[in-house]
Design a protein around this motif. Structure first.
Motif, PDB file in Angstrom:
ATOM      1  N   ILE A  56      -1.385  -8.128   5.055  1.00 51.65           N
ATOM      2  CA  ILE A  56      -0.886  -7.428   3.868  1.00 51.65           C
ATOM      3  C   ILE A  56      -1.768  -6.233   3.538  1.00 51.65           C
ATOM      4  O   ILE A  56      -1.271  -5.150   3.194  1.00 51.65           O
ATOM      5  N   ALA A  57      -3.101  -6.416   3.656  1.00 50.13           N
ATOM      6  CA  ALA A  57      -4.018  -5.315   3.353  1.00 50.13           C
ATOM      7  C   ALA A  57      -3.791  -4.142   4.303  1.00 50.13           C
ATOM      8  O   ALA A  57      -3.729  -2.976   3.875  1.00 50.13           O
ATOM      9  N   LYS A  88      -1.060  -3.446   5.952  1.00 50.91           N
ATOM     10  CA  LYS A  88       0.257  -2.867   5.688  1.00 50.91           C
ATOM     11  C   LYS A  88       0.223  -1.958   4.474  1.00 50.91           C
ATOM     12  O   LYS A  88       0.781  -0.846   4.492  1.00 50.91           O
ATOM     13  N   GLU A  89      -0.428  -2.419   3.388  1.00 48.53           N
ATOM     14  CA  GLU A  89      -0.468  -1.623   2.167  1.00 48.53           C
ATOM     15  C   GLU A  89      -1.381  -0.404   2.318  1.00 48.53           C
ATOM     16  O   GLU A  89      -1.183   0.588   1.612  1.00 48.53           O
ATOM     17  N   LEU A  90      -2.361  -0.468   3.223  1.00 45.48           N
ATOM     18  CA  LEU A  90      -3.283   0.650   3.398  1.00 45.48           C
ATOM     19  C   LEU A  90      -2.779   1.692   4.385  1.00 45.48           C
ATOM     20  O   LEU A  90      -3.476   2.668   4.669  1.00 45.48           O
ATOM     21  N   ARG A  91      -1.568   1.482   4.912  1.00 51.01           N
ATOM     22  CA  ARG A  91      -0.993   2.516   5.772  1.00 51.01           C
ATOM     23  C   ARG A  91      -0.777   3.814   5.014  1.00 51.01           C
ATOM     24  O   ARG A  91      -0.826   4.904   5.585  1.00 51.01           O
ATOM     25  N   SER A  92      -0.532   3.697   3.710  1.00 50.64           N
ATOM     26  CA  SER A  92      -0.363   4.901   2.898  1.00 50.64           C
ATOM     27  C   SER A  92      -1.658   5.711   2.862  1.00 50.64           C
ATOM     28  O   SER A  92      -1.619   6.940   2.783  1.00 50.64           O
ATOM     29  N   PRO A 126       1.057   4.750  -3.968  1.00 51.34           N
ATOM     30  CA  PRO A 126       0.572   4.020  -5.151  1.00 51.34           C
ATOM     31  C   PRO A 126      -0.080   4.963  -6.146  1.00 51.34           C
ATOM     32  O   PRO A 126      -0.484   6.082  -5.801  1.00 51.34           O
TER      33      PRO A 126
END
Length: 469
Positions: free
Chosen positions: A180-181, A183-187, A212
């Motif tokens: 999850i980390a 995936k969310e840090l792809r931004s 975000p």
């Protein structure tokens, strides 16, 4: 030797896993406490129900023994088969007299009395939890004991199960958090890629959609930085362009005049011609120096830094400028400084050096192109620097043109095309209004230029940096 940098996803995974384990362990302890309480409650309920179920059969046995009256007083009766006797740790029963003597017991119960007082309710001994029940009709006490080992075994099994689930799920949880980390840090990677693609030739704003809130704020900060960089590069490019534009003609004139002077002196042998041409060349060099100074002023005005702003007294600034110009013969008789009747300071927020450049340009233009008297004054409300001359003035079109670069019209007012452009840039940096009035209020002709600033309140003045005087 420096260690290799750790990825943000890994740095987030470690504290998150530790936090989850801590919370899970606390939750497991609370669940174990709650489950243990429920187990004890259920066992106690079953113990009470069993005591009431066994009460009647036990009393029948005691009554029957009294009827038969063939049992010696010292002999303790043993009940028949009791439900649960085949259990590894069956319930133990005793019927006792008020003086504590055991009259009846189950097969597994000890001959000696339980280590519990003859008092209704529950009591814990070393190995048993004992429930005591009193029967007033027969004046007897029934005690039913439940081994504590069984309860401890169930409690231990429950806690072991909870811990086992935690240990089994821990690798799955760690992998899930890491996934999850990442995936969310792809931004973050996407934002970093956009920043990497930017260069001096590509300063387009970053695309911040679907980011975000925190990353969007970072992106907005980068966009603001690139905007300031873009402005700085524009100033640098404009300075080069202005320098090329302004210096081309004076340099060509100097070369031509000096070349002509040399040729005339050689052909005619006349020193007067050579001196005249040399004087013309000197004038051209003075013009070149003046324009170079204006270019430097323009560069500084457009690259002004608002971080250098302080509270400035306009009266002090105007007085200093007037004294500076009075050092030159052409301004001693023509420049008039008219301060307000009230000598109190007129405070504004700004940069002393760049405001001095703006006021110097206004006075210099008025002295050069008006041909008459020039008045310098300061307005108090709203705060403003005012330069007024009695020249022929400007029409509406000219008042707009003189604020642009390299626009030349009436040479009495337009100048080199940079002076008013510099003033306009400085005014914009100070969020001030540049007003040109022609003719000035109450005059038949002339031009009045006002640099109007925002009013500073008492609260702003109290919290502002130390004033510059």
């Amino acid at each position: 030797m420096k260690s290799a940098p750790v990825s943000l996803a890994r740095r987030l995974t470690r504290p998150l896993v530790v936090a989850v384990i801590t919370v899970w362990a606390l939750g497991t302890a609370l669940v174990a406490w709650y489950v243990d309480a429920q187990i004890q409650h259920n066992f106690d309920t079953e113990l009470v129900e069993s005591a009431h179920r066994q009460l009647y059969p036990a009393l029948l046995d005691v009554r029957q023994s009294r009827i038969d009256a063939d049992t010696p007083d010292q002999e303790i009766l043993t009940m028949g088969e009791v439900p649960g006797d085949d259990h590894p740790e069956p319930l133990l029963l005793q019927v006792r007299t008020p003086d504590g003597k055991v009259l009846l017991r189950s097969r597994g119960a000890p001959i000696t009395p339980f280590d519990a007082p003859l008092k209704p309710g529950f009591h814990n001994s070393i190995e048993h939890r004992i429930y005591t029940l009193y029967t007033p009709q027969d004046d007897l006490w029934l005690q039913l004991a439940d081994p504590l080992g069984e309860r401890a075994e169930i409690r231990s099994g429950t806690l072991t199960g909870l811990i086992t689930v935690l240990l089994l799920m821990l690798p799955v949880l760690t992998g899930l958090i890491r996934h999850i980390a990442r995936k969310e840090l792809r931004s973050v990677q996407w934002l970093q890629q956009q920043i990497t693609e930017r260069s001096s030739s590509n300063l387009q704003p970053l695309v911040l959609q679907d980011l975000p809130l925190e990353l969007r704020q970072v992106g907005e900060g980068v966009n603001q930085l690139m905007d300031r960089l873009h402005q700085a590069l524009d100033v640098e490019r404009a300075l080069a362009a202005n320098a090329a534009h302004e210096l081309r003609t004076p340099l060509a004139s100097v070369r031509l005049r000096l070349h002509t002077a040399v040729e005339q002196a050689q052909l005619q042998g006349s020193t007067q011609i050579a001196v005249g041409e040399a004087q013309t060349a000197l004038t051209a060099l003075e013009t070149l120096s003046h324009r170079t100074e204006r270019l430097l002023q323009l560069s500084r005005a457009e690259a002004g830094n608002t971080a250098r702003f302080h509270t400035i007294d306009l009266l002090q600034l105007a007085t200093t400028m007037a004294q500076e110009f009075w050092q030159h013969p052409r301004a001693q008789r023509r420049l008039d400084w008219e301060p307000p009747e009230d000598a109190a300071p007129v405070w504004v927020q700004g940069d002393m050096d760049t405001l001095a450049i703006a006021l110097r340009n206004l006075i210099d233009n008025a002295l050069t192109y008006s041909g008459g008297e020039v008045v310098l004054t300061v307005l108090r409300q709203p705060p403003a620097l005012v330069v007024r001359d009695d020249g022929p003035g400007l029409d509406a079109t000219q008042r707009l043109q003189i604020q642009e670069r390299h626009v030349r019209g009436d040479t009495r007012h337009i100048g080199y095309g940079l002076g008013m452009s510099i003033v306009r840039s400085i005014a914009d940096r100070h969020s001030a209004q540049l007003e040109l009035l022609s003719p000035p209020p109450g005059k038949a002709q002339g031009l009045e230029v006002r640099l109007v600033f925002a009013t500073i309140t008492e609260e702003d003045l109290a919290s502002a940096p130390q004033p510059l005087t």
